[in-house]
Design an enzyme around this catalytic site. Structure first.
Site, PDB file in Angstrom:
ATOM      1  N   THR A   1      -1.314   3.936   3.930  1.00 13.93           N
ATOM      2  CA  THR A   1      -0.468   5.107   4.133  1.00 13.93           C
ATOM      3  C   THR A   1       0.492   4.870   5.277  1.00 13.93           C
ATOM      4  O   THR A   1       0.115   4.263   6.275  1.00 13.93           O
ATOM      5  CB  THR A   1      -1.339   6.344   4.504  1.00 13.93           C
ATOM      6  OG1 THR A   1      -2.310   6.550   3.497  1.00 13.93           O
ATOM      7  CG2 THR A   1      -0.494   7.595   4.661  1.00 13.93           C
TER       8      THR A   1
ATOM      9  N   ARG B   1      -6.860   9.571  -9.490  1.00 11.00           N
ATOM     10  CA  ARG B   1      -7.398   9.847  -8.159  1.00 11.00           C
ATOM     11  C   ARG B   1      -6.285  10.218  -7.199  1.00 11.00           C
ATOM     12  O   ARG B   1      -5.221   9.614  -7.168  1.00 11.00           O
ATOM     13  CB  ARG B   1      -8.145   8.629  -7.630  1.00 11.00           C
ATOM     14  CG  ARG B   1      -8.721   8.799  -6.207  1.00 11.00           C
ATOM     15  CD  ARG B   1      -7.820   8.269  -5.132  1.00 11.00           C
ATOM     16  NE  ARG B   1      -8.431   8.299  -3.791  1.00 11.00           N
ATOM     17  CZ  ARG B   1      -7.798   8.007  -2.668  1.00 11.00           C
ATOM     18  NH1 ARG B   1      -6.520   7.642  -2.710  1.00 11.00           N
ATOM     19  NH2 ARG B   1      -8.412   8.070  -1.505  1.00 11.00           N
TER      20      ARG B   1
ATOM     21  N   SER C   1       0.805  -1.223   0.000  1.00 11.45           N
ATOM     22  CA  SER C   1       0.000   0.000   0.000  1.00 11.45           C
ATOM     23  C   SER C   1       0.837   1.273   0.000  1.00 11.45           C
ATOM     24  O   SER C   1       0.298   2.368   0.098  1.00 11.45           O
ATOM     25  CB  SER C   1      -0.924   0.010   1.212  1.00 11.45           C
ATOM     26  OG  SER C   1      -0.185  -0.162   2.400  1.00 11.45           O
TER      27      SER C   1
ATOM     28  N   THR D   1       2.066   7.271   0.209  1.00  9.24           N
ATOM     29  CA  THR D   1       1.121   6.200  -0.082  1.00  9.24           C
ATOM     30  C   THR D   1       1.085   5.873  -1.570  1.00  9.24           C
ATOM     31  O   THR D   1       1.469   6.688  -2.408  1.00  9.24           O
ATOM     32  CB  THR D   1      -0.296   6.626   0.361  1.00  9.24           C
ATOM     33  OG1 THR D   1      -1.203   5.551   0.172  1.00  9.24           O
ATOM     34  CG2 THR D   1      -0.788   7.820  -0.435  1.00  9.24           C
TER      35      THR D   1
ATOM     36  N   THR E   1      -4.601   8.487   8.136  1.00  9.13           N
ATOM     37  CA  THR E   1      -4.617   7.312   7.277  1.00  9.13           C
ATOM     38  C   THR E   1      -6.068   6.909   7.059  1.00  9.13           C
ATOM     39  O   THR E   1      -6.957   7.352   7.773  1.00  9.13           O
ATOM     40  CB  THR E   1      -3.812   6.156   7.903  1.00  9.13           C
ATOM     41  OG1 THR E   1      -3.722   5.073   6.977  1.00  9.13           O
ATOM     42  CG2 THR E   1      -4.442   5.663   9.185  1.00  9.13           C
ATOM     43  N   GLY E   2      -6.296   6.065   6.055  1.00  7.52           N
ATOM     44  CA  GLY E   2      -7.669   5.649   5.783  1.00  7.52           C
ATOM     45  C   GLY E   2      -8.197   6.259   4.499  1.00  7.52           C
ATOM     46  O   GLY E   2      -7.432   6.585   3.594  1.00  7.52           O
TER      47      GLY E   2
END
Length: 329
Positions: A187, A215, A85, A205, A238-239
């Site tokens: 991230t 995106r 990731s 990230t 993060t998320g």
């Protein structure tokens, strides 16, 4: 008589001392206790933050700057193809392209950022070059790539066989439904305070797996994925970046600390505000994960997330630890 002269002489000396330096006697005999700062210290998101913190803390423990520490710390994760990731080996977008986002910020509010960067292994270092070698704060896509080449970075295919295999399997259905704490585990954000008490942060990230090409989430956006105020503290996120951007999440956390909240309470309040907006838009919060970590100028830390599954790593002079994030739902 002799004692009287001695008393008057000593009294005169004491009076003269106070007149020349009226705070000297108070400072010696009535010194106020000062709070010992917990520094140096580094905090980062997720379990891979444990090893990243070790790299950063080695720099901090030798008197190095927090800016160097956070850059080197997150590069460890960018370089690891097994971390799917972040950086090299990150999962691609729906077109099979690995696009990277990163930003960095120092104690003087110097900032640099890159977004949708392809074929360059260490976007955090490109972001630092943007900060230090251009009049701008953000470069994106082809422009960021050309700038990286001009600074000596090498073009490299970032799509590993493992990530390519997963992408081709995903193409069979092409269903975009990120899984909380897996594909959303996207991230590494790191903030640190050095021995001088100066704060810096970094965030990097590969973004959401199988996203639309082009995106960009919160990670390269100062005030969303990362914010540093050297008078108050710093935060990173993060998320799901779209939700963090709606609230300028890390700026919000820092401003809440400015108002007197602890890092923990500030992170909790920021997540609650995000949840309110999610519910207002009639979205299912169970489909979303958001996590914040924060560090204030006293070296106090905090972390909070929307739902169970988030963790963060802290390292200071007492050692290293991985902390399960407290959660709201």
């Amino acid at each position: 008589m002799s004692n009287r002269r001695k008393f008057l002489k000593n009294s005169a000396i004491a009076s003269t001392t106070l007149l020349l330096n009226p705070f000297d006697l108070f400072a010696k005999n009535n010194s106020l206790p000062t709070k010992k700062l917990n520094q140096p210290i580094v905090i980062s998101t997720w379990d891979f933050g444990v090893e990243a913190n070790k790299v950063a803390f080695e720099i901090l423990s030798k008197g190095g700057k927090s800016l160097d520490a956070v850059e080197k710390g997150v590069r460890l994760v960018e370089d690891d193809p097994n971390e799917r990731s972040v950086g090299f080996g990150g999962r691609p977008d729906r077109d099979g392209k690995v696009t990277l986002d990163a930003c960095i910020m120092d104690e003087n509010a110097n900032i640099g950022s890159v977004a949708c960067l392809e074929n360059i292994k260490n976007p955090i270092s490109v972001a630092r070059a943007v900060m230090e070698k251009t009049p701008h704060v953000m470069l994106v896509s082809e422009g960021a790539f050309q700038f990286a080449l001009s600074q000596g970075f090498k073009k490299q295919n970032l799509l590993t066989p493992e990530s390519e295999k997963e992408w081709k399997e995903w193409l069979k259905t092409s269903q975009y439904k990120p899984i909380v704490n897996i594909e959303n585990h996207d991230t590494i954000g790191m903030i640190a305070m050095d021995k001088n008490g100066d704060l810096s942060g970094a965030c990097t990230t590969s973004g959401m797996a199988y996203k639309m090409h082009g995106r960009v989430g919160d990670s390269p956006i100062i005030g969303a994925g990362l914010f540093v105020d050297n008078e108050i503290g710093a935060a990173t996120a993060t998320g799901q970046g779209e939700e963090v951007i709606r609230t300028c999440g890390t700026h919000l956390v820092v401003e809440l600390m400015r108002q007197g909240k602890s890092p923990q309470d500030a992170c909790e309040e920021a997540v609650k505000r995000i949840l309110k907006l999610v519910l207002n838009r009639k979205k299912n919060p169970k489909d979303i994960q958001i996590g914040f970590i924060a560090l204030n100028k006293n070296g106090e830390t905090g972390g909070f997330c929307l739902q169970k599954g988030f963790n963060y790593a802290v390292q200071d002079q007492s050692g290293s630890k991985l902390i399960p994030g407290k959660f709201l739902i």
